[in-house]
Write a protein that holds these residues in place. Sequence first.
Motif: not given
Length: 469
Positions: A353-366, A422-436
Motif C-alpha cells: 500500500c502506498p500509504r504505508w510509510d516504510a519505504c520513506d525511511a532514510r536515516a540508518p540510525d533512526r 485514540k490516535d489517528e491511524a493511517t488507513g492502509v489497504g492490502p494493495t491497490c487492486h484489492l483495496c476498496e
Amino acid sequence: MAELTDRKLYLGPKLRVLRRELGLNQTRMAEELGVSPSYLNHLERNQRPLTAQMLLRLANTYDIDIRDFTATPAEGGPGELSEILSDALVRDIGIARDEILEVAENYPGVSEAIARFYRALGDLRRLPGDALDRSSPGPLVAPVDWLRETIARAGNHFAEIDAGAESLAAGLPDDPALLQAELRARLKDRHGMSVQLVRGDVLAGTLRHYDMHRRRLMLSERLPASGRLFAIAYHLCAQELADSIAAQIARAAPPDEDSRRLASIALTNYAAAALLMPYDRFRQAAEQGRHDIALLRDRFGMSTEQVAHRLTSLNRTGARGIPFFMVRIDRAGIISKRFDGEAWPFARYGGLCPRWDACDARAPDRVETQLIETLDGRRFVTLAMALPHRPDGGRASPVIALGCEAKHAGRIVHADGLDTEKDEATGVGPTCHLCERRDCPDRALPPVTRALDLHSYERTIAPYPFRRV
C-alpha cells in the motif's frame, strides 16, 4: 485463555485433521476426551464451537499447544483466497464472499492447494512464450516461493536448530569481540579452518569465500564487524549443527536441487543467528529493553537486519516473543524478504500500500514509527529503518520494516507516545487492486472487486471512483 473465551471457536477441520494424524476414529477420540461420539461429530462439522474446557482437554490429552491449535493459518486463509479468486482468470464467476469464507475456514487443505496452484501459475506467467520446454517442465513452484512457504509453515522457528545453537553458545563468551576470537579458534582447533581478512579487490564481487583446498575462510574488508562475525558463525554451524540442519531439510522435502540448496543456506543462516543471539538470552534482552533495536544491535554485535530477523523467530512454545512480521523493501517498493508473522496486513501477491510509510525511511540510525489501520479496523504498529550503505557496492540501500498488532505497543520503546486506541491511524489497504477504500487519493489502480463509476462531468479527488456494490 481469557482471550480465547471472548469469541466462539469453530475449529472442526483442525480437530478432524488432529484426529486423523493421531490415527483415531471418532469413537476412540470421544472416549479419550470424555464426550459422546455425536458431540465430537458436531464439533468436527462446526455445528458446535470448541469451549475453553474442551480446548484444555485436548491440550492435556494430546499434548498440543492451544495457541498453535487456535491460530489462524499462515496461508490459504480468507484474505489470501479472496485475493487469488479476484484474478482476471476467474473474476467473472463472481464467487460470493461467504462461499470463500466457508472454503477457507472449513477446508484449509483445499485453500492451501489453491494457493500453491496460483503461485505456480504466477511463475508460468512470468516466463517468455518460448521459454517453457513442454518435455521438461521442471518445478511448478519457484525455489524462493517454496522456501518462503516452508518458513511460513514453521512460523520462522526451528526448535531443533535453535536448541542445538543455544547449547553450543552456552560455553562461549557474550562479548561480541571476545566471541569472534573464540569462534575463530574453535574453527581452527576443531575443524582445521582458518579465517583471513583480505582486501576488497582480492574478492571482487564476493564478500566471503571458503577455499576448500586450503580450508581457509576469506572475508572481504568491506564486510562490517557484524558481517564478519556472522560469516564465521555460519561456517561453524555448517560443521557442528550439520545433522540438525540436514534433518530439518529432509522433513521439508525440497522439490528440486535449487530448493534444497536455498533451504540449506537459509537454515544455516538461521543457525548462525541462533548461535550469536541465543534464544533465551536474546528474548529476555528484548523484553527487558522493550525491543530497542539499537540496544539489541550493540549488545549482540549484530546488524539492524540480523536483529530484526531474529525478532521474528521467537516462537518457542512457552517462551514466545512478540509475533512480529518483517519485510525488506527497496526504494521501488519491491519486497526481497518477507516473514508474515501472525498478522501480515498486506497482500501476499502484488505491491504494498502506498500509504504505508516504510519505504520513506532514510536515516540508518533512526526508527520511523507508524500506526496503521486496515479496512477491517485492525491496528498495527510498524517500525521502519533504513540500512546503512551496502558493502557490496549497490546504490539502493533497502529498508527493513517490522510490525505487529497494536496491542503489543506497550512492550516496544519505539512506540512510546502512541495512543494506539485514540490516535489517528493511517488507513492502509492490502494493495491497490484489492483495496476498496473509496476516498484514497493515493490509489494507483482501480479495485478488481468493484465496477468503475466514471463520469465526464466530474473528477473526484480519489482516482478511479467505483461503485459501492
